[in-house]
Design an enzyme around this catalytic site. Structure first.
Site, mmCIF file in Angstrom:
data_model
loop_
_atom_site.group_PDB
_atom_site.id
_atom_site.type_symbol
_atom_site.label_atom_id
_atom_site.label_comp_id
_atom_site.label_asym_id
_atom_site.label_seq_id
_atom_site.Cartn_x
_atom_site.Cartn_y
_atom_site.Cartn_z
ATOM 1 N N VAL A 197 40.624 91.746 22.193
ATOM 2 C CA VAL A 197 39.525 90.845 21.642
ATOM 3 C C VAL A 197 39.840 89.401 21.711
ATOM 4 O O VAL A 197 41.395 89.223 21.423
ATOM 5 C CB VAL A 197 39.081 90.895 19.969
ATOM 6 C CG1 VAL A 197 38.290 89.998 19.369
ATOM 7 C CG2 VAL A 197 38.589 92.433 19.655
ATOM 8 N N LYS A 211 43.974 85.861 22.633
ATOM 9 C CA LYS A 211 43.820 87.088 22.937
ATOM 10 C C LYS A 211 44.701 88.070 22.347
ATOM 11 O O LYS A 211 46.050 88.002 22.420
ATOM 12 C CB LYS A 211 44.006 87.324 24.813
ATOM 13 C CG LYS A 211 43.640 88.517 25.173
ATOM 14 C CD LYS A 211 43.293 88.695 26.645
ATOM 15 C CE LYS A 211 42.479 89.775 26.900
ATOM 16 N NZ LYS A 211 41.715 89.805 28.146
ATOM 17 N N ILE A 270 35.050 85.302 20.839
ATOM 18 C CA ILE A 270 34.266 84.904 22.033
ATOM 19 C C ILE A 270 34.287 85.920 23.073
ATOM 20 O O ILE A 270 33.710 85.677 24.167
ATOM 21 C CB ILE A 270 34.861 83.489 22.276
ATOM 22 C CG1 ILE A 270 36.271 83.559 22.610
ATOM 23 C CG2 ILE A 270 34.676 82.492 21.318
ATOM 24 C CD1 ILE A 270 36.953 82.218 22.986
ATOM 25 N N GLY A 271 35.068 86.897 22.890
ATOM 26 C CA GLY A 271 34.993 87.972 23.948
ATOM 27 C C GLY A 271 35.651 89.064 23.503
ATOM 28 O O GLY A 271 36.470 89.231 22.602
ATOM 29 N N SER A 272 35.250 90.459 23.859
ATOM 30 C CA SER A 272 35.726 91.658 23.506
ATOM 31 C C SER A 272 35.721 92.623 24.732
ATOM 32 O O SER A 272 34.670 92.501 25.532
ATOM 33 C CB SER A 272 35.294 92.178 22.445
ATOM 34 O OG SER A 272 33.841 92.387 22.460
ATOM 35 N N ALA A 300 37.742 96.226 26.646
ATOM 36 C CA ALA A 300 38.219 97.705 26.339
ATOM 37 C C ALA A 300 39.760 97.610 25.995
ATOM 38 O O ALA A 300 40.220 98.354 25.290
ATOM 39 C CB ALA A 300 38.350 98.460 27.721
ATOM 40 N N THR A 301 40.303 96.362 26.203
ATOM 41 C CA THR A 301 41.698 95.923 26.189
ATOM 42 C C THR A 301 42.273 95.056 25.043
ATOM 43 O O THR A 301 43.317 94.978 24.574
ATOM 44 C CB THR A 301 42.449 95.600 27.433
ATOM 45 O OG1 THR A 301 41.919 94.523 27.897
ATOM 46 C CG2 THR A 301 42.485 96.518 28.697
ATOM 47 N N ASP A 325 41.950 91.711 38.207
ATOM 48 C CA ASP A 325 40.627 91.761 37.449
ATOM 49 C C ASP A 325 39.442 90.543 37.616
ATOM 50 O O ASP A 325 39.117 90.002 36.774
ATOM 51 C CB ASP A 325 41.007 91.949 35.839
ATOM 52 C CG ASP A 325 39.794 92.408 35.066
ATOM 53 O OD1 ASP A 325 39.018 92.982 35.744
ATOM 54 O OD2 ASP A 325 39.756 92.458 33.870
#
Length: 527
Positions: A30, A46, A23-25, A27-28, A146
């Site tokens: 998945v 995460k 559901i998200g990816s 630089a740091t 962030d």
């Protein structure tokens, strides 16, 4: 009688979690949806690669402890964490409404953003909840680090929660909360980053979140951060050297901004002041006139969630593939593959699974490096000579006739036979190195000329700048400004043959900055 699943503690056994869609990816890490069997509940996990971070486990445990003690309706609930192979898995509450960035992308894709992406009442409602969460974090001595639309999540009931707090941002900084040290790489885009964070001269405080909050307000109205079209180093340069961005910055069609009023624009300008001390606190912002337009969560449920993409629409299914890496891989079609130890490739079952499920992998350079923390920049093959031939140093008050010379040119490589060269190697030969000279004063106030080459397509501005710092030729505090100006020259060498810029390291004692004598300044030129 079976035990009530809600009373059970959260499992730290990998086998109790059935990994589902990505559901998200970034630089740091998945982020995947998962089903926790003992709790009979869907969660978000995460997955962060520990090999890529420079943080000790003691520091990590302290940060996780701080996360576990955060309890607020506007902060995503943290459940537990554990290590699987070389990954840290953070188990958190799953918010089925997705992120505000998902909503923005959906609206833009449907072409419904011609008069602005979200209207003022919607923006005010979302951002008021974000401020409530930030106020809680700041009062407890935490900095989010962030804040952006991608980290603002929505529950199916219209609730708003801040995600990505804590360990993931902590990992991205190598455990260096105050950034007193020099970071080797920038993780992700700096579009939301406050100027004081970019400069790395001093530590920064919670006011950095307020700058990011202001950029996020622009993002919710226009669909993107002001400098989103530029590469990272250009963003750094624009943020540091230009006036603070506004709602209009980078927007070509000004018609889309007509419906946004004075109170919204004023709120943004208060947040985007370069001096962090002049920015309001989260508590002060909550009293701003603009937030009188905020509604309740039922308003968001009706206004936003009913026309938002579903979790399945915005996710990518994971195909199970035999292998031994235990990692997710992005495929050429944008999907994801999970390689684990479940199948033996020599077995009949394994071979059948391979033939049915395996997709073409993306090139090696795009596999794990896309999923986890940014790797160190590619080496620039710069060699620091063991002995540096230097002319007589000059006093700080005089311009030298011949500055000290420092050569950083790469050693010559033996020529390859023409027939052995591949087409890829031949194309690399067309990339002509740019010869540059960086003139600045060293710690003894002596003027030095540092000569080096930059090969477009192979070198990066940040990588070269980092090597200059590692060689002791440039102050670590000047990483960002040197890299930004190097990027400026190599992007347009014809129009930018020489630039003079102010150094973040500044001057010492009674010295007065002077761009002519390069006191507190440096000059970068094509030689």
């Amino acid at each position: 009688m079976s035990e009530d699943s809600s009373a059970l503690p959260w499992s730290i056994n990998r086998d109790d979690y059935e990994l589902q869609e990505v559901i998200g990816s970034g630089a740091t890490a998945v982020v995947q949806a998962a089903y926790c069997a003992p709790k009979k509940e869907r969660v978000a996990i995460k997955r962060i690669n520990l090999e890529k971070c420079q943080t000790s486990m003691d520091e990590l445990l302290k940060e996780i402890q701080a996360m576990s003690q955060c309890h607020h309706p506007n902060i995503v609930s943290y459940y537990t964490s554990f290590v699987v192979k070389d990954e840290l898995w953070l188990v958190m509450k799953l918010l089925s409404g997705g992120s505000v960035l998902d909503i923005i992308k959906h609206i833009v894709a449907k072409g419904e953003h011609k008069s602005g992406v979200l209207d003022e009442p919607t923006i005010a409602t979302i951002l008021r909840e974000v401020l409530e969460g930030l106020e809680y974090l700041h009062k407890n001595g935490q900095i989010h680090r962030d804040v952006k639309a991608g980290n603002i999540l929505l529950g199916e009931d219209g609730s708003v929660q801040i995600a990505d707090f804590g360990v993931s941002a902590f990992l991205a900084t190598g455990g260096d909360i105050t950034r007193n040290k020099v970071r080797k790489t920038f993780v992700g885009t700096p579009c939301w980053m406050a100027p004081e964070v970019m400069e790395q001269v001093r530590g920064y405080d919670f006011k950095a979140d307020i700058w990011s909050f202001g950029i996020t307000a622009i993002e919710l109205a226009t669909g993107a951060a002001p400098y989103h079209k530029y590469p990272p180093m250009k963003v750094l340069m624009l943020t540091l050297q230009n006036d603070p961005p506004s709602l209009e910055t980078g927007v070509q069609d000004k018609e889309m901004l007509k419906k946004y009023g004075k109170s919204f624009r004023k709120m943004i300008s208060l947040c985007l002041q370069k001096d962090p001390e002049k920015r309001p606190t989260a508590a002060e912002l909550l009293r701003h006139k603009f937030f009188q337009k905020a509604k309740n969560k039922e308003f968001l449920q009706e206004k936003i969630l009913q026309r938002a993409p579903t979790i399945s629409e915005r996710s990518k299914k994971v195909r199970r593939v035999p292998g031994s890496s235990g990692r997710l891989h992005k495929t050429e079609d944008g999907g994801w593959e999970w390689s684990d130890d479940e199948f033996d490739e020599e077995s009949e079952e394994g071979r059948a699974a391979i033939s049915q499920l395996r997709s073409p992998r993306v090139k090696d350079s795009l596999s794990s490096s896309e999923l986890f923390a940014a790797a160190e920049p590619m080496g620039t093959l710069l060699q620091v000579p063991e002995q540096i031939s230097a002319h007589l140093p000059q006093p700080a008050g005089q311009m030298p006739t011949q500055p000290a010379q420092v050569s950083l040119l790469p050693p010559a490589e033996p020529a390859k036979p023409a027939q052995a060269q591949s087409s890829g190697e031949r194309s690399q030969e067309t990339k002509i190195p740019i010869s540059l000279v960086l003139r600045l004063r060293n710690s003894k106030k002596e003027l030095n000329d540092i000569r080096f080459e930059f090969t477009p397509g192979r070198d990066t501005a940040e990588g070269v700048s980092q090597e200059l710092i590692s060689a002791g030729l440039v102050d670590g505090r000047d990483l960002v400004i040197v890299a930004a100006n190097l990027q400026k020259i190599v992007e347009e060498p014809q129009s930018n043959r020489s630039v003079t810029f102010k150094l973040a390291s500044g001057v010492e004692g009674s010295d007065i900055p002077d761009d002519g004598k390069l006191i507190g300044f440096a000059q970068l030129s094509i030689s």
